[in-house]
Design a protein around this motif. Structure first.
Motif, PDB file in Angstrom:
ATOM      1  N   GLN A 181       0.813  -1.219   0.000  1.00 43.17           N
ATOM      2  CA  GLN A 181       0.000   0.000   0.000  1.00 43.17           C
ATOM      3  C   GLN A 181       0.847   1.270   0.000  1.00 43.17           C
ATOM      4  O   GLN A 181       0.478   2.266  -0.622  1.00 43.17           O
ATOM      5  CB  GLN A 181      -0.928  -0.005   1.220  1.00 43.17           C
ATOM      6  N   ARG A 185       0.227   4.204  -2.544  1.00 43.56           N
ATOM      7  CA  ARG A 185      -0.276   5.496  -2.092  1.00 43.56           C
ATOM      8  C   ARG A 185       0.692   6.621  -2.440  1.00 43.56           C
ATOM      9  O   ARG A 185       0.283   7.740  -2.749  1.00 43.56           O
ATOM     10  CB  ARG A 185      -0.510   5.455  -0.586  1.00 43.56           C
ATOM     11  N   LEU A 188      -0.016   7.641  -5.844  1.00 46.43           N
ATOM     12  CA  LEU A 188      -1.387   8.058  -6.146  1.00 46.43           C
ATOM     13  C   LEU A 188      -1.474   9.547  -6.447  1.00 46.43           C
ATOM     14  O   LEU A 188      -2.138   9.960  -7.405  1.00 46.43           O
ATOM     15  CB  LEU A 188      -2.297   7.692  -4.966  1.00 46.43           C
TER      16      LEU A 188
END
Length: 466
Positions: A181, A185, A188
């Motif tokens: 993650q 992230r 992102l």
């Protein structure tokens, strides 16, 4: 059935196409963003799997051929296995289980293939070197799995089964799901920024495309307006392939209207010529009978009145007549007709003004106003014009007795004569009113500044406001 309700669709084609383009761009960017995130997550997950498989290779070096755990060897590799917080490992052999602290529970356990048949020790391959891959007849391909630690945080696992003389030995390495993650992230925000820039570029491209794509429609609209205002006779047929048939049909319609107008005008002219001779003959027969002669004069006025209505019912709206030139010609004629009275004609008409009316109709309209003013004027007739907001105001005033307010509406009725002393037939102002209204204007009667009548005609200006 439309995908978008008609109630929320913009009224313009430009707005509708822009809305559809915006929705399509948003959907495309959302799908692209999700796809990129999926690919990125898969790429990070594969990198994590490779690290976990490397740990499994280290763990495999601590497993002996009989399934026992080589604790000195395990002690050597544990430092490498505990390099990052949250990473865990486990060795499950027939003789017991050795693992790092707080090893997570496997959610659905990795699906491991059954171990192969036991191989005699003499034929068994030596264990893989430290840090080497899991290869050879001792190991199967590592399998993925998911689990949760004591705090309920998700972890990602890789497991492999090694055969031994005592039974299968299962090696498991686990890492926090945050390892996947965190980089996703981190990517992102830049990804959203790139998608936003891409959306802005696509939106700008859509605006430019719509601007250029709808330009022929705006040009065609301008061509139609030019035809309506009398500045052109046809629309340009040099159009894109989709609009060329429309331009052709518009020109065909204009030609049909022109032919219909010509036929109507010819019919009106023929009727005028057909009635002219009988009425003239009847006037000669009754010239010695004043009452009947007056009826013939009224009949002639009625014929002129209705011929004007018939002719202007199909008037050419694209016509244009020069105002100042027409007034100058009429003033010369009216001055000659009333030369015995020494009237003063004051002409202050604006130059370079054209009116949206046939010149013959403008001459008849102004001729009636000027003749009416000259017959009732004491010494002076004035004509002035103003052009504003696409409308031309023509005011003809005199210094005669004028018309009382109560009689002004009745004065424009056909055949009504307020002054029986003159030689008029009572149709002048009625014809002026009808011609003005049939050409999109109106007639206004008022009192002149110095007394007398001020008759004002409002007509559309050819070509619109300037």
């Amino acid at each position: 059935m439309t995908l978008i309700p008609q109630s929320i669709l913009p009224a313009s084609i430009h707005g509708r196409m822009l809305l559809i383009s915006a929705l399509a761009t948003l959907v495309a960017l959302a799908v692209a963003g999700l796809a990129i995130l999926g690919v990125l997550q898969g790429f990070v997950t594969r990198g994590l799997d490779q690290r976990l498989d490397a740990e499994l290779s280290l763990l495999a070096t601590a497993v002996r051929p009989d399934g026992a755990i080589d604790k000195p060897r395990l002690a050597q590799v544990r430092a490498a296995l505990a390099g990052e917080p949250g990473w865990r490992w486990r060795i499950a052999s027939p003789g017991g289980v050795v693992s790092s602290a707080d090893f997570p529970e496997v959610e659905d356990g990795p699906l491991l293939p059954p171990p192969p048949p036991l191989v005699p020790a003499a034929d068994r391959a030596p264990p893989p070197p430290v840090g080497g891959p899991l290869e050879g007849p001792r190991a199967h391909a590592p399998q993925p799995g998911e689990g949760y630690d004591a705090d309920g945080r998700r972890v990602h696992m890789r497991s492999v089964s090694l055969p031994s003389t005592a039974g299968p030995v299962t090696l498991t390495a686990a890492a926090p799901w945050a390892m996947v993650q965190k980089p996703v992230r981190g990517a992102l925000l830049p990804l959203l920024a790139i998608l936003a820039i891409l959306g802005a570029v696509l939106g700008g491209a859509a605006l430019v495309q719509l601007r250029l794509g709808l330009r022929p429609l705006r040009r065609l609209r301008a061509d139609v307006a030019a035809v309506r205002d009398g500045r052109a006779q046809t629309v340009a047929e040099d159009q894109p392939e989709e609009l060329r048939p429309l331009a052709t049909e518009l020109n065909a319609l204009l030609q049909d209207n022109a032919r219909t107008l010509a036929t109507a005008r010819a019919s009106a002219a023929n009727l005028a010529h057909a009635l002219k001779t009988p009425v003239a003959a009847l006037a000669l027969e009754l010239r010695d009978d004043p009452p009947r002669a007056a009826l013939i004069d009224r009949l002639y006025g009625t014929i002129r009145h209705h011929l004007a209505r018939a002719r202007n019912a199909v008037t050419e709206r694209r016509a244009a007549a020069p105002l100042a030139e027409t007034i100058a010609d009429l003033l010369g004629t009216v001055a000659q007709l009333h030369a015995d009275r020494a009237l003063v004609f004051d002409d202050t008409a604006q130059a370079n003004v054209t009116v949206a009316i046939e010149r013959s109709d403008l001459e008849e309209l102004l001729g009636n106003l000027l003749d009416n003013a000259a017959r009732h004027a004491a010494s002076r007739v004035a004509i002035a014009t103003t052009a504003q907001d696409g409308t031309v105001r023509i005011t003809v005033s005199d210094d005669g007795p004028g018309i009382p307010v109560a009689d002004r509406l009745r004065a424009t009725a056909p055949g009504v004569r307020l002054d029986e002393r003159g030689d008029g037939d009572g149709f002048g102002l009625a014809i002026v009113r009808d011609l003005a209204e049939l050409n999109g204007g109106r007639l206004l009667l008022d009192e002149a500044p110095g007394g007398g009548l001020a008759a004002t005609v409002e007509l559309p200006r050819a070509g619109g406001a300037s």
